[in-house]
Design a protein around this motif. Structure first.
Motif, PDB file in Angstrom:
ATOM      1  N   ILE A 162      10.280 -17.885  -6.047  1.00 54.83           N
ATOM      2  CA  ILE A 162      10.404 -18.189  -4.660  1.00 54.83           C
ATOM      3  C   ILE A 162       9.476 -18.757  -4.039  1.00 54.83           C
ATOM      4  CG2 ILE A 162      10.921 -17.108  -2.382  1.00 54.83           C
ATOM      5  CD1 ILE A 162      12.893 -15.100  -3.778  1.00 54.83           C
ATOM      6  N   TYR A 163       7.981 -18.277  -4.195  1.00 56.79           N
ATOM      7  CA  TYR A 163       7.073 -19.211  -3.715  1.00 56.79           C
ATOM      8  C   TYR A 163       6.751 -20.489  -4.291  1.00 56.79           C
ATOM      9  CZ  TYR A 163       6.123 -15.483  -0.401  1.00 56.79           C
ATOM     10  OH  TYR A 163       6.282 -14.769   0.796  1.00 56.79           O
ATOM     11  N   ASP A 164       7.164 -20.360  -5.512  1.00 56.58           N
ATOM     12  CA  ASP A 164       6.915 -21.946  -6.346  1.00 56.58           C
ATOM     13  C   ASP A 164       8.049 -22.848  -5.722  1.00 56.58           C
ATOM     14  OD1 ASP A 164       4.912 -20.986  -7.887  1.00 56.58           O
ATOM     15  OD2 ASP A 164       6.167 -20.679  -9.635  1.00 56.58           O
ATOM     16  N   ARG A 165       8.882 -22.231  -5.215  1.00 50.91           N
ATOM     17  CA  ARG A 165       9.987 -23.299  -4.799  1.00 50.91           C
ATOM     18  C   ARG A 165       9.999 -23.558  -3.502  1.00 50.91           C
ATOM     19  NH1 ARG A 165      15.099 -23.686  -7.742  1.00 50.91           N
ATOM     20  NH2 ARG A 165      16.148 -24.013  -5.804  1.00 50.91           N
ATOM     21  N   TYR A 166       9.543 -22.683  -2.606  1.00 53.92           N
ATOM     22  CA  TYR A 166       9.840 -22.572  -1.099  1.00 53.92           C
ATOM     23  C   TYR A 166       8.111 -22.697  -0.297  1.00 53.92           C
ATOM     24  CZ  TYR A 166      14.298 -21.640  -2.213  1.00 53.92           C
ATOM     25  OH  TYR A 166      15.735 -21.571  -2.940  1.00 53.92           O
ATOM     26  N   GLY A 167       7.077 -22.094  -1.167  1.00 54.79           N
ATOM     27  CA  GLY A 167       5.885 -21.874  -0.584  1.00 54.79           C
ATOM     28  C   GLY A 167       5.941 -21.127   0.809  1.00 54.79           C
ATOM     29  N   SER A 168       4.984 -21.428   1.657  1.00 56.37           N
ATOM     30  CA  SER A 168       4.677 -20.546   2.521  1.00 56.37           C
ATOM     31  C   SER A 168       5.802 -20.665   3.919  1.00 56.37           C
ATOM     32  CB  SER A 168       3.354 -21.023   3.341  1.00 56.37           C
ATOM     33  OG  SER A 168       3.355 -22.267   3.986  1.00 56.37           O
ATOM     34  N   LYS A 169       6.772 -21.434   3.542  1.00 54.62           N
ATOM     35  CA  LYS A 169       7.875 -21.393   4.342  1.00 54.62           C
ATOM     36  C   LYS A 169       8.704 -20.053   4.262  1.00 54.62           C
ATOM     37  CE  LYS A 169       7.965 -25.791   5.872  1.00 54.62           C
ATOM     38  NZ  LYS A 169       7.545 -26.254   7.059  1.00 54.62           N
ATOM     39  N   ILE A 170       8.226 -19.205   3.300  1.00 53.05           N
ATOM     40  CA  ILE A 170       8.818 -17.739   3.402  1.00 53.05           C
ATOM     41  C   ILE A 170       7.736 -16.990   3.970  1.00 53.05           C
ATOM     42  CG2 ILE A 170       9.629 -15.946   1.639  1.00 53.05           C
ATOM     43  CD1 ILE A 170      11.435 -18.553   1.889  1.00 53.05           C
ATOM     44  N   ALA A 171       7.981 -16.444   5.051  1.00 51.55           N
ATOM     45  CA  ALA A 171       7.019 -15.648   5.926  1.00 51.55           C
ATOM     46  C   ALA A 171       6.882 -14.321   5.326  1.00 51.55           C
ATOM     47  CB  ALA A 171       7.287 -15.705   7.454  1.00 51.55           C
ATOM     48  N   GLY A 172       7.804 -13.622   4.516  1.00 47.79           N
ATOM     49  CA  GLY A 172       7.840 -12.473   3.961  1.00 47.79           C
ATOM     50  C   GLY A 172       9.131 -11.882   3.485  1.00 47.79           C
ATOM     51  N   PHE A 173       8.933 -10.516   3.022  1.00 41.98           N
ATOM     52  CA  PHE A 173      10.313  -9.981   2.565  1.00 41.98           C
ATOM     53  C   PHE A 173      10.590  -8.834   3.290  1.00 41.98           C
ATOM     54  CE2 PHE A 173       9.071 -12.860  -0.611  1.00 41.98           C
ATOM     55  CZ  PHE A 173      10.389 -13.225  -1.416  1.00 41.98           C
ATOM     56  N   TRP A 174      11.831  -8.617   3.302  1.00 47.89           N
ATOM     57  CA  TRP A 174      12.488  -7.284   3.921  1.00 47.89           C
ATOM     58  C   TRP A 174      12.912  -6.712   2.685  1.00 47.89           C
ATOM     59  CZ3 TRP A 174      16.498  -4.186   5.326  1.00 47.89           C
ATOM     60  CH2 TRP A 174      16.440  -3.354   6.479  1.00 47.89           C
ATOM     61  N   PHE A 175      12.598  -5.405   2.206  1.00 46.67           N
ATOM     62  CA  PHE A 175      13.061  -4.692   1.021  1.00 46.67           C
ATOM     63  C   PHE A 175      13.912  -3.572   1.668  1.00 46.67           C
ATOM     64  CE2 PHE A 175       9.131  -6.788  -0.485  1.00 46.67           C
ATOM     65  CZ  PHE A 175       9.621  -7.429  -1.789  1.00 46.67           C
ATOM     66  N   ASP A 176      15.085  -3.380   1.228  1.00 44.14           N
ATOM     67  CA  ASP A 176      15.998  -2.608   1.632  1.00 44.14           C
ATOM     68  C   ASP A 176      15.660  -1.121   0.791  1.00 44.14           C
ATOM     69  OD1 ASP A 176      17.768  -1.051   2.810  1.00 44.14           O
ATOM     70  OD2 ASP A 176      19.457  -2.643   2.452  1.00 44.14           O
TER      71      ASP A 176
END
Length: 406
Positions: A162-176
């Motif tokens: 996911i980070y290889d694809r989108y980089g820092s555009k992903i601000a984090g994760f919400w784990f259920d």
């Protein structure tokens, strides 16, 4: 539009949008079938594949809804029941479970492109360890059939992809519920050192922060009701509360924007609310329409949030604190927030006194005030033996009369 996001940004965020939009599958006989996103209000079919759900999604329209709400972040399901990913994942394809991800369409990229227009950061949701949603044959291919270590290694590979694809555009994760282990969180921060991690324990009004979570998270089951929201307790965790249904399956707006606004303001004012505020939960059908009244409700609520002082860029009031789990009796005037530096105190007068005279005790922290303003009005501020009194303008706001004290 670029925006710096880190733990401090999310701690002070006041309003978010949480959307559950999914191609859901279940393993027969292994657990409860909770359904999934419907095609439309009149058509209860779910998507036929992850590719169909991803291809139908309109990132620009969804981003506009988040903007209209006044959301400072979005949490969005990368996958949910069945762990079916809504982008063409090489990690999933490598397992041989090519049916468990999109083929060509990339919902995440469409979402990023849409949210970038408004500078709204994206948090990706990953589902809990719901082995019962996945058939054993697929679990074996994915490497986590009765194997928590295999699941961890799968998640690490997926997050790195996911980070290889989108980089820092992903601000984090919400784990259920079930959450990650520390190595999964390490992979998140390898991909983005400023990334944040939310871990949900599935508890309403949660008091115990998950040891791997940056924030205290609460999941409020069931839609906010049509009752007076002043009767609902508020909390200092990240409050995830529904409008309509958890995911779009034929619900409708249960109340009006004024009711949601009052609950929102009370939530962001709660003592200790440094956990990303309130995340209103709703989302579109597969045909990109919304449940009855919900889309308009987002706009109406956002209009109220944006048009009142003392919402964005504030912290919970220290002079007149709002206690966790409190309600708002009709005889109490309301709640307070403050500017981050404490120079300005905002009184949110949600219940106007019948005689129009607001009576305040002296501030809990010993502060004193010399001026009061309401919109363009300068209010005479009278100090009494008990505190302060001021006469509210006759034309004051019927939803939330905001008084600025300094």
């Amino acid at each position: 539009m670029e925006r710096t996001t880190n733990k401090d940004y999310f701690a002070k965020a006041r309003v978010g949008l949480f959307a559950s939009y999914t191609y859901a599958t279940y393993a027969t006989g292994k657990g409860t079938d909770w359904g999934g996103t419907h095609y439309s209000a009149r058509d209860p079919r779910g998507a036929e594949s992850a590719e169909e759900a991803a291809s139908l999604f309109d990132g620009a329209k969804f981003a506009r809804a988040a903007y209209d709400l006044g959301a400072q972040y979005v949490v969005f399901t990368t996958a949910h029941a069945g762990f079916n990913l809504l982008f063409p994942s090489e990690t999933m394809k490598a397992t041989g479970c090519t049916h468990k991800c999109a083929v060509d369409s990339d919902l995440v990229q469409k979402l990023i492109d849409g949210l970038d227009t408004y500078g709204i950061p994206l948090i990706l949701y990953l589902p809990p360890n719901d082995d019962h949603d996945i058939v054993d044959e697929d679990l074996k291919k994915m490497g986590w059939y009765q194997d928590s270590e295999g699941r961890t290694q799968f998640l690490i590979r997926l997050i790195r992809e996911i980070y290889d694809r989108y980089g820092s555009k992903i601000a984090g994760f919400w784990f259920d519920q079930g959450g990650p282990d520390s190595r999964v969180c390490d992979a998140v921060r390898e991909g983005n050192p400023d990334a944040v991690v939310f871990v949900n324990t599935g508890v309403t009004a949660n008091e115990i922060e998950h040891p791997l979570s940056d924030f205290l998270v609460s999941e409020y089951y069931g839609s906010i009701e049509s009752c007076d929201s002043d009767t609902l307790p508020v909390h200092y965790s990240q409050v995830n509360r529904q409008i309509g249904n958890w995911w779009a399956i034929g619900g409708k707006a249960p109340t009006d924007a004024r009711n949601l606004y009052r609950y929102s303001v009370r939530t962001i004012a709660v003592e200790g609310q440094y956990n990303a505020g309130i995340a209103w939960s709703c989302g579109p059908y597969l045909d990109q329409t919304w449940e009855d009244g919900v889309r308009d409700l987002l706009t109406d609520l956002g209009t109220l949030l944006k048009s009142h002082d003392g919402i964005y860029g504030t912290v919970p009031g220290r002079c007149y604190p709002t206690k966790p789990n409190s309600t708002l009796p009709k005889e109490h005037w309301g709640v307070s927030t403050e500017s981050e530096d404490g120079s300005m105190v905002y009184l949110h007068v949600l219940n106007r006194p019948e005689d129009g005279v607001l009576k305040l005790a002296f501030p809990a922290n010993g502060r004193r005030f010399t001026s009061a303003h309401c919109g363009e009005h300068i209010l005479p501020l009278d100090e009494t033996a008990e505190g302060y009194e001021m006469v509210l303008p006759i034309d004051s706001d019927g939803v939330d009369t905001v008084i600025r004290l300094s």
